[in-house]
Design an enzyme around this catalytic site. Structure first.
Site, short mmCIF file in Angstrom:
data_model
loop_
_atom_site.label_atom_id
_atom_site.label_comp_id
_atom_site.label_asym_id
_atom_site.label_seq_id
_atom_site.Cartn_x
_atom_site.Cartn_y
_atom_site.Cartn_z
N SER A 11 0.85 -1.19 0.00
CA SER A 11 0.00 0.00 0.00
C SER A 11 0.88 1.24 0.00
CB SER A 11 -0.89 0.00 1.24
OG SER A 11 -1.56 1.25 1.34
N HIS A 36 -1.54 -1.36 -4.11
CA HIS A 36 -2.78 -0.88 -3.48
C HIS A 36 -2.69 0.64 -3.32
CE1 HIS A 36 -6.34 -1.48 -0.88
NE2 HIS A 36 -5.82 -0.57 -0.08
N ASP A 38 -4.76 4.02 -1.88
CA ASP A 38 -5.83 4.44 -0.97
C ASP A 38 -6.31 5.86 -1.25
OD1 ASP A 38 -6.15 2.21 0.90
OD2 ASP A 38 -4.07 2.63 1.44
N MET A 40 -8.85 8.80 0.09
CA MET A 40 -9.64 9.23 1.25
C MET A 40 -10.12 10.66 1.03
SD MET A 40 -7.12 7.95 4.27
CE MET A 40 -6.41 6.31 4.28
N HIS A 69 -8.63 1.66 -3.76
CA HIS A 69 -9.54 1.52 -2.61
C HIS A 69 -10.16 2.89 -2.33
CE1 HIS A 69 -9.71 0.57 2.01
NE2 HIS A 69 -10.91 0.74 1.50
N MET A 71 -12.15 5.23 -0.28
CA MET A 71 -12.77 5.51 1.03
C MET A 71 -13.40 6.89 0.91
SD MET A 71 -9.62 3.99 3.27
CE MET A 71 -8.51 4.05 1.88
N MET A 140 -11.90 -5.03 5.84
CA MET A 140 -11.05 -4.08 6.56
C MET A 140 -10.73 -4.67 7.93
SD MET A 140 -10.30 -1.60 4.61
CE MET A 140 -9.26 -0.81 5.85
N GLY A 145 -8.82 4.83 7.33
CA GLY A 145 -8.48 6.25 7.46
C GLY A 145 -7.01 6.50 7.71
N GLY A 148 -0.81 2.11 9.74
CA GLY A 148 -0.09 1.90 10.99
C GLY A 148 -0.95 1.54 12.19
N ASP A 178 -7.11 -5.81 4.58
CA ASP A 178 -6.39 -4.53 4.57
C ASP A 178 -6.38 -3.93 5.97
OD1 ASP A 178 -5.32 -2.05 3.95
OD2 ASP A 178 -7.03 -1.39 2.73
N GLY A 179 -5.17 -3.71 6.50
CA GLY A 179 -5.04 -3.02 7.77
C GLY A 179 -4.31 -3.84 8.81
C1 DX5 Z 1 -6.21 2.21 5.79
C2 DX5 Z 1 -5.88 1.89 4.37
C3 DX5 Z 1 -4.82 0.85 4.22
C4 DX5 Z 1 -3.48 1.26 4.79
C5 DX5 Z 1 -2.93 0.03 5.45
O1 DX5 Z 1 -7.35 2.97 5.87
O2 DX5 Z 1 -7.00 1.45 3.65
O3 DX5 Z 1 -4.67 0.39 2.90
O4 DX5 Z 1 -2.56 1.70 3.83
O5 DX5 Z 1 -1.81 0.39 6.14
P1 DX5 Z 1 -1.13 -0.56 7.21
O6 DX5 Z 1 -0.65 -1.77 6.46
O7 DX5 Z 1 -0.04 0.28 7.72
O8 DX5 Z 1 -2.17 -0.91 8.23
ZN ZN Z 2 -6.64 0.39 1.65
#
Ligand code: DX5
Ligand code: ZN
Length: 228
Positions: A11, A36, A38, A40, A69, A71, A140, A145, A148, A178-179
């Protein structure tokens, strides 16, 4: 029997975004099969990340499939722009639209793979009406959001449930998670049925992202032969 090859999807949210092309090259050289991305909007989730122009630039920097993805609220208004910017897969949240079936059809009409995502608080059962026509179901394992965050263990049961449901709903979907994916939980996730594992922090926040990716790929494959 596995229906899909296992993929680790780095990601880029966790990458150095001022050097996005170089960051992606590192994991591409190490054998990443998909990236991947993201998106937002500061409304659906309490953070803002990147959007269409960044995706278009990334498209020029890699030939790997781009897993986008969303969001965001009102995803139907944006899927065309992301498809034109180079998305190979577009994933929308079940919680983000009252017209899930319609937006998934819009994505398929754009000749892009369509995926649906559920938050930790959303049951798998909310997806039964679309499971026969999605390419991916993304579970998820953190509240979306931020990168880490810590993995929510209850996600494993959702993955198992989706695996059991796949033949019952004539599904061919890939199961993605994911996450909070890291070296410690990757084997359990693969054994539960995850096909695509998204990993941000555990790959890009290391001294050597290529080595981290290779280690995760090895753990994923070894977990199938019970070596870990
Ligand atoms: C979180 C994202 C993830 C994020 C995952 O809202 O959708 O794709 O990048 O990051 P890690 O692997 O650090 O949890
Ligand atoms: Zn994601």
């Amino acid at each position: 029997m596995r229906t899909h090859p296992i993929e680790i999807a780095p990601s880029v949210l966790a990458a150095d975004l001022a050097n996005l092309a170089a960051e992606v090259r590192k994991v591409e050289a190490a054998g990443a099969q998909v990236i991947h991305f993201d998106v937002m909007d500061g409304h659906f989730v309490p953070n803002i990340s990147m959007g269409v122009p960044v995706l278009a630039s990334l498209r020029k920097a890699t030939s790997l499939p781009l897993d986008v993805h969303l969001m965001i609220e009102r995803p139907g208004e944006y899927v065309e722009a992301f498809a034109h910017a180079g998305a190979d897969r577009i994933l929308i949240h079940q919680e983000a639209t009252a017209h899930l079936d319609r937006v998934l059809a819009q994505i398929r009409d754009l000749k892009v793979e369509a995926g649906v995502v559920i938050n930790p608080g959303t049951p798998v059962a909310t997806l039964v009406e679309v499971l026969d026509r999605v390419d991916t179901v993304l579970v998820m394992s953190v509240n979306p959001g931020f990168g880490g965050q810590s993995f929510i263990p209850g996600s494993l049961n959702k993955i198992r449930e989706l695996k059991l449901m796949r033949p019952r709903y004539n599904g061919t979907y890939r199961i993605e998670v994911d996450g909070g994916v890291d070296m410690k939980n990757v084997a359990d996730l693969v054994r539960a049925g995850a096909d695509t594992l998204v990993a941000g922090t555990s790959i890009f926040h290391t001294a050597d992202p290529a080595a981290a990716l290779r280690q995760m790929q090895t753990l994923a494959h070894d977990s199938l032969t019970q070596k870990v």
